[in-house]
Design a protein around this motif. Structure first.
Motif, PDB file in Angstrom:
ATOM      1  N   SER A 126      -7.122  -2.423   0.350  1.00 37.80           N
ATOM      2  CA  SER A 126      -7.046  -0.943   0.586  1.00 37.80           C
ATOM      3  C   SER A 126      -7.161  -1.244   2.656  1.00 37.80           C
ATOM      4  O   SER A 126      -6.129  -2.280   3.049  1.00 37.80           O
ATOM      5  CB  SER A 126      -8.649  -0.452   0.929  1.00 37.80           C
ATOM      6  N   LYS A 127      -5.977   0.035   3.167  1.00 36.18           N
ATOM      7  CA  LYS A 127      -5.269  -0.665   4.689  1.00 36.18           C
ATOM      8  C   LYS A 127      -7.451   0.460   5.072  1.00 36.18           C
ATOM      9  O   LYS A 127      -8.017   0.935   4.636  1.00 36.18           O
ATOM     10  CB  LYS A 127      -5.131   1.478   3.920  1.00 36.18           C
ATOM     11  N   LEU A 140       0.008   1.955   1.778  1.00 34.40           N
ATOM     12  CA  LEU A 140      -1.512   1.267   0.833  1.00 34.40           C
ATOM     13  C   LEU A 140      -2.320   2.666   1.487  1.00 34.40           C
ATOM     14  O   LEU A 140      -3.717   2.147   1.202  1.00 34.40           O
ATOM     15  CB  LEU A 140      -1.942   0.299   1.965  1.00 34.40           C
ATOM     16  N   LEU A 144      -4.213  -0.727  -3.518  1.00 35.60           N
ATOM     17  CA  LEU A 144      -3.066  -1.459  -4.709  1.00 35.60           C
ATOM     18  C   LEU A 144      -3.592  -2.818  -5.419  1.00 35.60           C
ATOM     19  O   LEU A 144      -4.088  -3.678  -4.510  1.00 35.60           O
ATOM     20  CB  LEU A 144      -2.106  -1.681  -3.446  1.00 35.60           C
ATOM     21  N   ALA A 164      -5.146  -5.080   5.896  1.00 31.63           N
ATOM     22  CA  ALA A 164      -5.534  -4.311   5.188  1.00 31.63           C
ATOM     23  C   ALA A 164      -6.944  -5.766   4.148  1.00 31.63           C
ATOM     24  O   ALA A 164      -6.548  -6.374   4.798  1.00 31.63           O
ATOM     25  CB  ALA A 164      -4.833  -3.789   3.382  1.00 31.63           C
TER      26      ALA A 164
END
Length: 245
Positions: A126-127, A140, A144, A164
């Protein structure tokens, strides 16, 4: 003038995967250097791009007699950074990129009480809230799913930008300088690669997932391999855009 993609490979089973497709579509001249087989490192030229692939060895294996090429590889990465050459490092490649920039690694911990526990299998990244690379962050925005296959976490140098993270490992995707990116996870994989890894790396996957590791990974690959393909290709395409700038 066609650009060269200089590929530093450390093990037969950890090859280009999807990256071969992208290189071909972009008309890159791909030159693979099997450092584990004694290939010499190339001379860097203007316009070159560098791809550093994965492998089971690590930062703590520097100076180990089985991997005499690691020291030279680190110096090569430092030269590429100094010359503003575009770099993508994957798994071991990300660790070497971070180390060449002043970072290090430590064992990834898990469980209660915490103990060394590899991150193996599909899980989301995740970002990072502080990520500044907007063109990557947008890809993102939705977590993902990616394949993880590592026992260490990267201790990033102070000037790195974290892009991320996963639930188990914060330092999953990062940027160093303006043209170098490291990914601890694998988005380059294709089905046949993963099934070969499962076959050849059985002790490692059991250390992370237990006795059912093979079944778990085979089922995860069936679930996520195809369903994430376009998202993974988009992320790789964007990375090549960024390092080619």
């Amino acid at each position: 003038m066609m650009k060269r993609l200089l590929v530093l490979q450390h093990l037969e089973r950890e090859g280009l995967g999807l990256l071969s497709r992208i290189a071909q579509e972009r008309g890159l001249i791909v030159s693979i250097f099997r450092l584990d087989l004694g290939d010499s490192l190339p001379e860097l030229a203007k316009g070159d791009l560098v791809l550093i692939l994965g492998g089971p060895m690590g930062i703590r294996d520097i100076n180990h007699p089985s991997f005499p090429w690691l020291l030279d590889e680190i110096e090569f990465i430092k030269e590429a950074l100094n010359k503003q050459v575009g770099i993508i490092g994957i798994c071991l490649g990300a660790q070497l990129l971070a180390y060449a920039s002043g970072g290090y690694v430590e064992a990834l911990l898990g469980g209660t009480p915490p103990k060394p526990l590899p991150e193996v299998g599909w899980d989301t990244v995740s970002k990072s809230p502080g990520a500044k690379t907007d063109s990557l962050s947008s890809l993102l925005a939705v977590p993902l799913p990616v394949l993880h296959w590592h026992g260490d976490r990267i201790l990033l140098p102070s000037d790195a930008e974290l892009i991320a993270s996963s639930s188990r490992c914060k330092e999953q995707f990062f940027k160093i300088g303006s043209l170098a990116y490291g990914m601890q996870f694998h988005i380059e994989i294709e089905d046949e690669m993963v099934f070969k890894w499962i076959e050849e790396d059985s002790d490692f996957i059991r250390s992370g997932l237990g006795v059912d590791a093979r079944f778990v990974l085979e089922e995860q690959q069936k679930e996520f391999g195809d369903s994430t393909l376009q998202s993974r290709l988009m992320l790789l395409e964007k990375l090549f855009d960024l390092i080619s700038a």
